[in-house]
Design an enzyme around this catalytic site. Structure first.
Site, PDB file in Angstrom:
ATOM      1  N   GLU A  92       0.845  -0.958  -0.059  1.00  0.00           N
ATOM      2  CA  GLU A  92      -0.076  -0.021   0.146  1.00  0.00           C
ATOM      3  C   GLU A  92       0.766   1.189  -0.076  1.00  0.00           C
ATOM      4  O   GLU A  92       0.640   2.146  -0.682  1.00  0.00           O
ATOM      5  CB  GLU A  92      -1.106  -0.014   1.312  1.00  0.00           C
ATOM      6  CG  GLU A  92      -1.917  -1.214   1.108  1.00  0.00           C
ATOM      7  CD  GLU A  92      -2.912  -1.108   2.199  1.00  0.00           C
ATOM      8  OE1 GLU A  92      -2.396  -1.795   3.365  1.00  0.00           O
ATOM      9  OE2 GLU A  92      -3.896  -0.571   2.057  1.00  0.00           O
ATOM     10  N   GLU A 105      -4.111  -9.111   3.873  1.00  0.00           N
ATOM     11  CA  GLU A 105      -4.728  -8.564   4.828  1.00  0.00           C
ATOM     12  C   GLU A 105      -6.116  -9.604   5.172  1.00  0.00           C
ATOM     13  O   GLU A 105      -6.603  -9.882   6.303  1.00  0.00           O
ATOM     14  CB  GLU A 105      -5.451  -7.141   4.696  1.00  0.00           C
ATOM     15  CG  GLU A 105      -4.234  -6.290   5.039  1.00  0.00           C
ATOM     16  CD  GLU A 105      -3.476  -5.444   3.829  1.00  0.00           C
ATOM     17  OE1 GLU A 105      -3.468  -6.274   2.860  1.00  0.00           O
ATOM     18  OE2 GLU A 105      -2.717  -4.448   3.924  1.00  0.00           O
TER      19      GLU A 105
HETATM   20  C1  LIG Z   1       6.440 -12.072   3.614  1.00  0.00           C
HETATM   21  C2  LIG Z   1       6.721 -13.573   4.067  1.00  0.00           C
HETATM   22  C3  LIG Z   1       5.811 -14.293   2.895  1.00  0.00           C
HETATM   23  C4  LIG Z   1       8.080 -14.036   3.974  1.00  0.00           C
HETATM   24  O1  LIG Z   1       7.964 -15.468   4.368  1.00  0.00           O
HETATM   25  P1  LIG Z   1       9.399 -16.099   4.713  1.00  0.00           P
HETATM   26  O2  LIG Z   1       9.222 -17.592   4.923  1.00  0.00           O
HETATM   27  O3  LIG Z   1      10.389 -16.018   3.550  1.00  0.00           O
HETATM   28  O4  LIG Z   1       9.997 -15.320   5.954  1.00  0.00           O
HETATM   29  P2  LIG Z   1       9.601 -15.346   7.447  1.00  0.00           P
HETATM   30  O5  LIG Z   1      10.062 -16.397   8.081  1.00  0.00           O
HETATM   31  O6  LIG Z   1       8.017 -15.277   7.317  1.00  0.00           O
HETATM   32  O7  LIG Z   1       9.734 -13.954   7.909  1.00  0.00           O
HETATM   33  C5  LIG Z   1      11.047 -13.712   8.405  1.00  0.00           C
HETATM   34  C6  LIG Z   1      10.882 -13.122   9.785  1.00  0.00           C
HETATM   35  O8  LIG Z   1      10.221 -11.824   9.711  1.00  0.00           O
HETATM   36  C7  LIG Z   1       8.878 -11.716  10.254  1.00  0.00           C
HETATM   37  N1  LIG Z   1       7.959 -11.090   9.945  1.00  0.00           N
HETATM   38  C8  LIG Z   1       7.500 -11.101   8.381  1.00  0.00           C
HETATM   39  N2  LIG Z   1       6.526  -9.921   8.239  1.00  0.00           N
HETATM   40  C9  LIG Z   1       6.271  -9.681   9.520  1.00  0.00           C
HETATM   41  C10 LIG Z   1       5.191  -8.881   9.747  1.00  0.00           C
HETATM   42  N3  LIG Z   1       4.184  -8.366   8.990  1.00  0.00           N
HETATM   43  N4  LIG Z   1       4.855  -8.634  11.303  1.00  0.00           N
HETATM   44  C11 LIG Z   1       5.891  -9.255  12.090  1.00  0.00           C
HETATM   45  N5  LIG Z   1       6.826 -10.028  11.716  1.00  0.00           N
HETATM   46  C12 LIG Z   1       6.895 -10.296  10.270  1.00  0.00           C
HETATM   47  C13 LIG Z   1       8.565 -13.414  10.577  1.00  0.00           C
HETATM   48  O9  LIG Z   1       7.830 -13.622  11.630  1.00  0.00           O
HETATM   49  C14 LIG Z   1       9.950 -14.141  10.969  1.00  0.00           C
HETATM   50  O10 LIG Z   1      10.227 -13.705  12.097  1.00  0.00           O
HETATM   51  P3  LIG Z   1      11.245 -14.874  12.954  1.00  0.00           P
HETATM   52  O11 LIG Z   1      10.222 -15.830  12.945  1.00  0.00           O
HETATM   53  O12 LIG Z   1      12.217 -15.026  12.375  1.00  0.00           O
HETATM   54  O13 LIG Z   1      11.267 -14.225  14.169  1.00  0.00           O
HETATM   55  C15 LIG Z   1       6.000 -13.803   5.396  1.00  0.00           C
HETATM   56  O14 LIG Z   1       6.967 -13.359   6.351  1.00  0.00           O
HETATM   57  C16 LIG Z   1       4.692 -13.171   5.640  1.00  0.00           C
HETATM   58  O15 LIG Z   1       3.625 -13.812   5.203  1.00  0.00           O
HETATM   59  N6  LIG Z   1       4.715 -11.963   6.398  1.00  0.00           N
HETATM   60  C17 LIG Z   1       3.329 -11.612   6.492  1.00  0.00           C
HETATM   61  C18 LIG Z   1       2.930 -10.375   5.678  1.00  0.00           C
HETATM   62  C19 LIG Z   1       1.519  -9.859   6.013  1.00  0.00           C
HETATM   63  O16 LIG Z   1       0.516 -10.621   6.048  1.00  0.00           O
HETATM   64  N7  LIG Z   1       1.448  -8.514   5.813  1.00  0.00           N
HETATM   65  C20 LIG Z   1       0.307  -7.946   6.263  1.00  0.00           C
HETATM   66  C21 LIG Z   1       0.132  -7.319   7.605  1.00  0.00           C
HETATM   67  S1  LIG Z   1      -1.360  -6.484   7.904  1.00  0.00           S
HETATM   68  C22 LIG Z   1      -1.186  -4.886   7.367  1.00  0.00           C
HETATM   69  O17 LIG Z   1      -0.207  -4.697   6.806  1.00  0.00           O
HETATM   70  C23 LIG Z   1      -2.313  -3.749   7.465  1.00  0.00           C
HETATM   71  C24 LIG Z   1      -1.790  -2.550   7.152  1.00  0.00           C
HETATM   72  C25 LIG Z   1      -2.818  -1.422   7.775  1.00  0.00           C
HETATM   73  C26 LIG Z   1      -4.007  -1.333   7.317  1.00  0.00           C
HETATM   74  C27 LIG Z   1      -4.846  -0.244   7.710  1.00  0.00           C
HETATM   75  C28 LIG Z   1      -4.327   0.751   8.673  1.00  0.00           C
HETATM   76  C29 LIG Z   1      -2.865   0.419   9.335  1.00  0.00           C
HETATM   77  C30 LIG Z   1      -2.265  -0.591   8.780  1.00  0.00           C
HETATM   78  C31 LIG Z   1      -3.458  -4.377   8.279  1.00  0.00           C
HETATM   79  C32 LIG Z   1      -3.440  -4.361   9.734  1.00  0.00           C
HETATM   80  O18 LIG Z   1      -2.724  -3.647  10.427  1.00  0.00           O
HETATM   81  O19 LIG Z   1      -4.528  -4.594  10.431  1.00  0.00           O
END
Ligand SMILES: CC(C)(COP(=O)(O)OP(=O)(O)OC[C@H]1O[C@@H](n2cnc3c(N)ncnc32)[C@H](O)[C@@H]1OP(=O)(O)O)[C@@H](O)C(=O)NCCC(=O)NCCSC(=O)/C(=C/c1ccccc1)CC(=O)O
Length: 256
Positions: A110, A130
């Site tokens: 976004e 999301e």
């Molecule tokens: C991106 C991924 C697919 C990558 O996967 P991969 O397997 O390569 O790596 P991971 O092991 O998963 O990640 C490494 C490490 O990073 C941490 N990580 C990654 N993303 C996040 C995150 N968003 N928050 C916290 N931590 C994160 C992960 O946990 C690992 O940590 P470790 O285990 O090593 O300690 C995969 O990471 C993935 O799918 N991530 C999540 C992406 C996601 O779903 N994002 C959407 C979040 S919701 C949002 O952005 C909103 C925005 C908003 C809307 C309105 C108003 C304000 C904000 C919605 C909301 O907030 O409600």
């Protein structure tokens, strides 16, 4: 979150710097980012900004879902006090380039959609996940994605939360350029410096005409853009641009 901020000439470089958490946005990072956007907007030396993420894996994966807490204040009170977070701070007529070096997911995509140019590495991946985490792309993703790419592709992304890769993002026009990871920043720098060397008031007027004109009926947009041309017509920079052309030299623009 660490957010790095440096300026080089007239270009600001903003780097989300939490690679171990895929540059997810934590509460401290959001405060810092808002301060930085304020500086970009208000510092007359800055003509353009480049937003990127540290490391090779992620641009930004949106809200830090491990650190996010629901505030005590009710949403209505918070909304009328502060409005929407993140994106309004990016609202400015100076251009912003999203230099997407890996995952651009949720709020990360976004933010990229709030930028004017999007370029990415061959390893980048894009999703609005999301709905998978019981939320909504509330940072304008539901509105901007269907306006940026074909609606069928946008709806598939919005409803399934599926990723698309860099090649698909390029095919549908979500990004203008795809570069090898080690060449991406050089490409961002090239575009930023090219834009920064153009007349700053003209660059801002071009962005304003395009962005505001998109929400107007065409005849109004055409009139609006002509009036913007009119406010540029008498600037010193326009005289300088024309004179430099005639004298076969590079123009020296001063933003007035
Ligand atoms: C991106 C991924 C697919 C990558 O996967 P991969 O397997 O390569 O790596 P991971 O092991 O998963 O990640 C490494 C490490 O990073 C941490 N990580 C990654 N993303 C996040 C995150 N968003 N928050 C916290 N931590 C994160 C992960 O946990 C690992 O940590 P470790 O285990 O090593 O300690 C995969 O990471 C993935 O799918 N991530 C999540 C992406 C996601 O779903 N994002 C959407 C979040 S919701 C949002 O952005 C909103 C925005 C908003 C809307 C309105 C108003 C304000 C904000 C919605 C909301 O907030 O409600």
């Amino acid at each position: 979150m660490g957010v790095d901020f440096v300026t080089e000439g007239n270009v600001a470089y903003i780097t989300l710097n939490r690679p171990d958490a895929m540059n997810a946005l934590d509460p401290e990072g959001l405060v810092r980012l808002a301060e930085i956007w304020g500086e970009v907007k208000n510092n007359p030396e800055i003509r353009i900004a480049v937003l990127t993420g540290a490391g090779e894996k992620a641009f930004c994966t949106g809200t830090d879902m491990k650190k996010a807490k629901v505030p005590d204040e009710c949403m209505a009170a918070l909304y009328y006090k502060e409005g929407q977070p993140i994106i309004p701070h990016m609202k400015m007529w100076k251009p912003i380039i999203a230099c997407i070096n890996g995952y651009a997911v949720g709020g990360g995509l976004e933010m990229a959609l709030a930028c004017d140019l999007r370029i990415c590495s061959t390893t980048a991946k894009f999703a609005l996940t999301e709905t998978k985490v019981a939320s909504l792309a509330g940072l304008n993703g539901t509105q901007c994605l269907p306006r940026a790419i074909p609606q069928a592709v946008a709806m598939k992304m919005l409803l399934t939360g599926e990723m698309i890769d860099a090649a698909e993002a390029h095919r549908v026009g979500l990004v203008s350029d795809v570069a090898e990871p080690d060449q991406l920043m050089a490409l961002a720098r090239k575009y930023a410096e090219k834009i920064a060397s153009n007349a700053p008031l003209s660059v801002m007027a071009a962005k304003q005409a395009a962005v505001m004109g998109m929400d107007m009926p065409l005849p109004h947009a055409i009139d609006f853009s002509y009036l913007l041309w009119g406010i540029l017509r008498d600037t010193e920079d326009r005289k300088e641009g024309f004179t430099a052309f005639a004298e076969k030299r590079a123009p020296q623009y001063r933003g007035r």
